[in-house]
Design a protein around this motif. Sequence first.
Motif, PDB file in Angstrom:
ATOM      1  N   LYS A   2      44.791  98.595  52.094  1.00  0.00           N
ATOM      2  CA  LYS A   2      45.636  97.749  51.644  1.00  0.00           C
ATOM      3  C   LYS A   2      46.320  97.026  52.650  1.00  0.00           C
ATOM      4  N   GLY A   3      46.473  95.665  52.517  1.00  0.00           N
ATOM      5  CA  GLY A   3      47.080  94.713  53.297  1.00  0.00           C
ATOM      6  C   GLY A   3      46.243  94.094  54.362  1.00  0.00           C
ATOM      7  N   SER A   4      45.147  94.640  54.530  1.00  0.00           N
ATOM      8  CA  SER A   4      44.344  94.475  55.709  1.00  0.00           C
ATOM      9  C   SER A   4      43.441  93.256  55.452  1.00  0.00           C
TER      10      SER A   4
ATOM     11  N   ASN B  22      42.508  89.713  52.288  1.00  0.00           N
ATOM     12  CA  ASN B  22      43.288  88.896  51.339  1.00  0.00           C
ATOM     13  C   ASN B  22      44.495  88.676  51.435  1.00  0.00           C
ATOM     14  N   VAL B  23      44.988  88.581  52.645  1.00  0.00           N
ATOM     15  CA  VAL B  23      46.524  88.438  53.063  1.00  0.00           C
ATOM     16  C   VAL B  23      46.794  86.848  52.533  1.00  0.00           C
ATOM     17  N   GLY B  24      47.932  86.849  51.651  1.00  0.00           N
ATOM     18  CA  GLY B  24      48.467  85.843  51.074  1.00  0.00           C
ATOM     19  C   GLY B  24      47.371  85.220  49.837  1.00  0.00           C
TER      20      GLY B  24
ATOM     21  N   ARG C  12      45.955  85.361  46.260  1.00  0.00           N
ATOM     22  CA  ARG C  12      46.019  86.103  45.009  1.00  0.00           C
ATOM     23  C   ARG C  12      44.748  85.821  44.168  1.00  0.00           C
TER      24      ARG C  12
ATOM     25  N   ASN D  38      38.043  84.747  53.287  1.00  0.00           N
ATOM     26  CA  ASN D  38      39.491  84.907  53.075  1.00  0.00           C
ATOM     27  C   ASN D  38      40.093  83.280  53.796  1.00  0.00           C
TER      28      ASN D  38
ATOM     29  N   TYR E  44      38.965  85.596  47.486  1.00  0.00           N
ATOM     30  CA  TYR E  44      39.553  86.832  47.347  1.00  0.00           C
ATOM     31  C   TYR E  44      38.389  87.622  47.377  1.00  0.00           C
TER      32      TYR E  44
END
Length: 296
Positions: free
Chosen positions: A131-133, A135-137, A139, A266, A271
Amino acid sequence: MTHLNGSVGLHGRNRRNDVAMVQTALLASGHSPGPIDGLCGRHTISAIISVQRQLLGKPDGLVEVHGPTWRWLTAHAGRSHQQPSQSGSRSSPASPLRRPVPPETPSNERAIRPLPSRTLNYTDHVPLPKKGSVNVGIRPASNQAIIAQLGQPRDSYSQQCQPPTNAALKRMVVTGDVGPFRATGLRPAVLSLTAIFAEVRKTHPDLHAKLGTAGMMCCRYVRGSTRSISNHAWGTAIDMKIDGILVPRKAHYANLGLQLLAPIFNKHGWYWGAAFSTRDPHHFECGADLLETFHA
Ligand SMILES: [Zn+2]
């Protein structure tokens, strides 16, 4: 610098002590090599590749005895050791990174051993992204947002692919050569893919040669749903095959090819579906911000 006796990683010599040292350094520098057990498995290789992605143009999954990956790891892990929160000490063999630094000895290894031609196996399984690694930023675009932007592609949907009937949308649908293959989708999305794959060709030419698709434009519901429309219905999503392999939806893994593609998708505002609650590792779709630039 702490000394490795042999290379570690994909097609490396993988002597147990060396692997444990690399795993310890990976952990100490904030990566996840899996258990520190001296065995080089997919978690360790994946962690090596994630270090190399920041470091090299072409990650090869291999830590060479005198190579840049090991230099970076020792430098980085050494720094982190001074921080109290480091968890590197739960590793096994008497914390090799704290041994006195031996004088750097030039190695003949490279000179006497011809470099093997290492080709990565892009279909090797890798863990799903943390998680968070990725698709940063970015949606994903909701049905509501995309309908407001581009309209309904057609009046009714099923689980089968059907053509769009919305005339304005149809005028924006094109078939074009995006590099590794031809794709049919919304014009700006197809153009974006062309830029993405040009970048893939530059950074991972071997991977580029192995890219295929399971389709882009397809008006249907999300698999298993009778309410959510798939973003494929607007031609703004694509399903990627690596060397002919489609990692199934809901799989508990991705593969190396998809993992290497993700940061490039990305970067262009797409996404990666591996992060959906219903995992879809082969699926990439235009993110909400990118979609806002598209007009029917
Ligand atoms: Zn898809």
